[in-house]
Design a protein around this motif. Structure first.
Motif, mmCIF file in Angstrom:
data_model
loop_
_atom_site.group_PDB
_atom_site.id
_atom_site.type_symbol
_atom_site.label_atom_id
_atom_site.label_comp_id
_atom_site.label_asym_id
_atom_site.label_seq_id
_atom_site.Cartn_x
_atom_site.Cartn_y
_atom_site.Cartn_z
ATOM 1 N N GLY A 241 39.392 49.949 39.720
ATOM 2 C CA GLY A 241 39.869 48.582 39.896
ATOM 3 C C GLY A 241 38.960 47.785 40.817
ATOM 4 N N PRO A 242 39.181 46.453 40.880
ATOM 5 C CA PRO A 242 38.276 45.584 41.651
ATOM 6 C C PRO A 242 38.276 45.873 43.146
ATOM 7 N N GLU A 243 39.371 46.390 43.678
ATOM 8 C CA GLU A 243 39.397 46.634 45.126
ATOM 9 C C GLU A 243 38.739 47.961 45.492
ATOM 10 N N GLN A 244 38.538 48.804 44.487
ATOM 11 C CA GLN A 244 37.929 50.109 44.756
ATOM 12 C C GLN A 244 36.418 50.098 44.500
ATOM 13 N N SER A 245 35.939 49.061 43.795
ATOM 14 C CA SER A 245 34.543 49.091 43.360
ATOM 15 C C SER A 245 33.583 48.689 44.475
ATOM 16 N N HIS A 246 32.430 49.303 44.469
ATOM 17 C CA HIS A 246 31.394 48.967 45.468
ATOM 18 C C HIS A 246 30.319 48.065 44.867
ATOM 19 N N GLN A 267 31.601 37.816 42.267
ATOM 20 C CA GLN A 267 32.886 38.519 42.174
ATOM 21 C C GLN A 267 32.764 39.889 42.827
ATOM 22 N N ALA A 268 33.800 40.246 43.580
ATOM 23 C CA ALA A 268 33.759 41.479 44.379
ATOM 24 C C ALA A 268 35.154 41.781 44.902
ATOM 25 N N ALA A 269 35.272 42.908 45.566
ATOM 26 C CA ALA A 269 36.525 43.273 46.234
ATOM 27 C C ALA A 269 36.853 42.238 47.308
#
Lengths: 412, 412
Positions: A241-246, A267-269
């Motif tokens: 998911g978007p909050e886990q991605s680096h 776009q990012a966490a």
């Protein structure tokens, strides 16, 4: 416009202040873009220039922009000209978020993707931090990051982009803060990172705790070959998911619609976006309101049509340039065959330095960009970038022929 | 919009990367604007807000902007939507330069004066450099400079602006890099620096080798009293020309035309402008092309007319607010009487803290900005900023009455 109504006493000479001595260390790290200086030389009217990286202006949806400007001024009235939020126009953020199934809170509008890179450098790079970059890479990113004092480490590349075996070796040897990459139709090489390597790059960087900035201005301009998921899209799946991605993703409307409105996004966490908002607030408060509304007006039907138009034109121009390169360039010269985007990359024999070659080319009324400025640590003396995006068939034929003659001349 | 045509293997969970731990030290110095958070509270629809600093939208030259956009799209065609030079649109720089008899090479166009402040911070402030600021000062400038690690030293002010005797003491005691000032109708106080002090400020800063950043968004909006030369204009005379002056001037079209196009500029000696160009190139390449062309179209006849319209309206609103303050506020409360601009400054008795007072005011359906965020080093607990720029007579009467009652309530 201020009139001087109070009579002033006669000038008392002020002691001089040494302005240059007052500059910050950071300013001393900044330099004028080598390309900018080169472009000045090549802007003689009768020179065929493959040097610039300009989108083809004759394809711009001029009348659509005119109608959109008119429509939003009518619909929003003065609000189209008022201050607006730092995050950006919500309907535009919603449209962008929907592309990848993320939330508007994961999207920050920026004033051109150059601003995204600058703000990311600002919030991420401490002096001395290792930033991994492709060799060669986008010069503008180097310029954005430079004031923040990174230490660049170059990653070797081949026809499939970054060599991930080499990446692993680098990561094992060097603690790095972030990796900056342009996986699709890279500027300057036109190369595309393969799917296997995209997966491997994500695994390795996550394993070593290295952030990834994926710069993707050209991704939608694929004119041949198979679509690949972005690093960001792969990261969403692999990380959960978007909050886990680096992965931090940067893209723009400059190459698909028009560059002069300066609308792009990151776009990012959320921890990254929240700092970006603070950085952007200090940097320019917000991206121009009217411009964001105009773009929003165009994303629905004009953008898809425009992408098809641009892809078709650039595809033909690329094919044409490649054919002329095969025809007019001497043996010993190699070049990339891009599947999208605006650039291709030429490697001439080692004996030629493309910096002096440029002067000889301009004498023959053709221009390119020497490759060396695209190397963070120097090198690439026998490379050059050619842009086909805004060239006519005649210019391509005449220009590539003249360039071939220039190279032959240099080879003796 | 990128479709995923290649089937992906099942997700392999990536190890998590601690994003927050990857932030630069600089990012940790950034904070959300206190005002931004406050404005969110006050944006309930039935609250009369004197908190925002928005130009009056009903005065915006909407139809002129529409006509200008149409005209420049016709005149320049795709060039109005193409990349353009980092320095800015030459006709606009020429117009700006002519105002003070300087050259376009002394003018850099920026994306809102906020960007000018950010870029100046970037090229001038080394970590630990002393930056002299008014107490109180413009919060946005503090936010722009903050990431670059300045050490703020506050300058005491009174009804004539910066106390130049106190400035001399500070300069004698503290080696400073630059002084940031808003001499005309200051944000937040509405105060104006006197002519005598302008001259003294220039002499002292030149003597001590301290650069001056003059932020002047409101200078053209004087509705009463006598026009004063800007520090920049005085500096030109006293130093002998633009290359000798140590004053860096920042102004904007946001308060005279419209803010949402984000067009502003910096004028200074060439060594400063040259570094600004490099910094701007890395920061956003250039200010949107179309927007600069629209502004250029308006400076000839719309701008002078617009300045008269805005001055008249703000003058009436300021006079009205001052009259209501006299009428509705209890004894022991003092306030400034601005000669231009958008703000006035209220000092309530020491026993009142305006931060909790705001909640009580919002309960009575009126809002202001507490003064303390405008102090670089804290303080001003019993102050507040009121904006009259976009308030109607009814709002001023009802709102100031309610605010007076709130203050009376707090005094017990």
């Amino acid at each position: 416009m201020t009139s001087r109504s109070a009579p002033l006493p006669p000038p008392a000479h002020l002691p001089p202040v040494d302005l240059t001595a007052r500059l910050a260390g950071r300013a001393r790290r900044m330099t004028a873009s080598a390309i900018r200086e080169i472009l000045k030389i090549t802007q003689q009217p009768d020179v065929i220039s493959f040097a610039g990286g300009l989108p083809a202006p004759e394809l711009f949806p001029l009348e659509d922009v005119r109608r959109a400007a008119d429509a939003v001024l009518t619909r929003y009235g003065p609000a189209a000209l008022q201050y607006s939020t730092t995050e950006g126009h919500l309907p535009l953020r919603e449209w962008i978020a929907a592309r990848d199934g993320i939330r508007p809170a994961n999207v920050q509008i920026v004033t051109g993707s150059q601003q995204g890179l600058d703000l990311l450098g600002k919030i991420l790079i401490d002096e001395g931090d290792v930033v991994l970059v492709e060799a060669p890479t986008y010069l503008g990113a180097l310029q954005s990051f430079q004031p923040y004092g990174p230490r660049y480490v170059e990653l070797p590349t081949d026809e499939h982009g970054i060599d991930t075996d080499a990446l692993e070796e680098v990561l094992r040897a060097t603690p790095a803060k972030l990796l900056y990459a342009i996986p699709n139709f890279q500027n300057p090489t036109g190369r595309t990172l393969s799917l296997e390597r995209r997966r491997r790059l994500l695994e390795l960087t996550a394993q070593y705790g290295v952030l990834v900035i994926e710069d993707d201005p050209y991704g939608q301009l694929r004119f041949t070959g198979e679509e690949l998921p972005s690093l960001y899209q792969l990261g969403l799946e692999l990380a959960g998911g978007p909050e886990q991605s680096h992965v931090i993703y940067s893209s723009s409307f400059s190459k698909t619609l028009v560059p002069g409105l300066r609308d792009a996004w990151v776009q990012a966490a959320q921890p990254i976006i929240e700092k970006l908002i603070q950085a952007k607030q200090g940097a320019d408060l917000h991206t121009p309101t009217l411009n964001q509304m105009i773009i929003t007006e165009l994303v629905g039907d004009v953008l898809p049509r425009q992408i098809e138009t641009v892809k078709k034109a650039y595809g033909e121009r690329a094919q044409d340039m490649v054919a002329r390169l095969r025809e007019h360039f001497p043996a010993g010269v190699s070049f990339t065959t891009p599947e999208g985007g605006m650039f291709l990359w030429v490697t001439v024999p080692e004996s030629i330095d493309t910096v002096p070659l440029l002067a000889q080319a301009v004498a023959r009324k053709v221009a390119f960009v020497p490759g060396s400025p695209f190397y963070a640590l120097g090198g690439g003396h026998n490379t050059m970038r050619l842009s086909y995006s805004s060239a006519t068939p005649e210019q391509i034929d005449t220009g590539i022929r003249a360039l071939g003659e220039t190279i032959r001349g240099a080879l003796g």
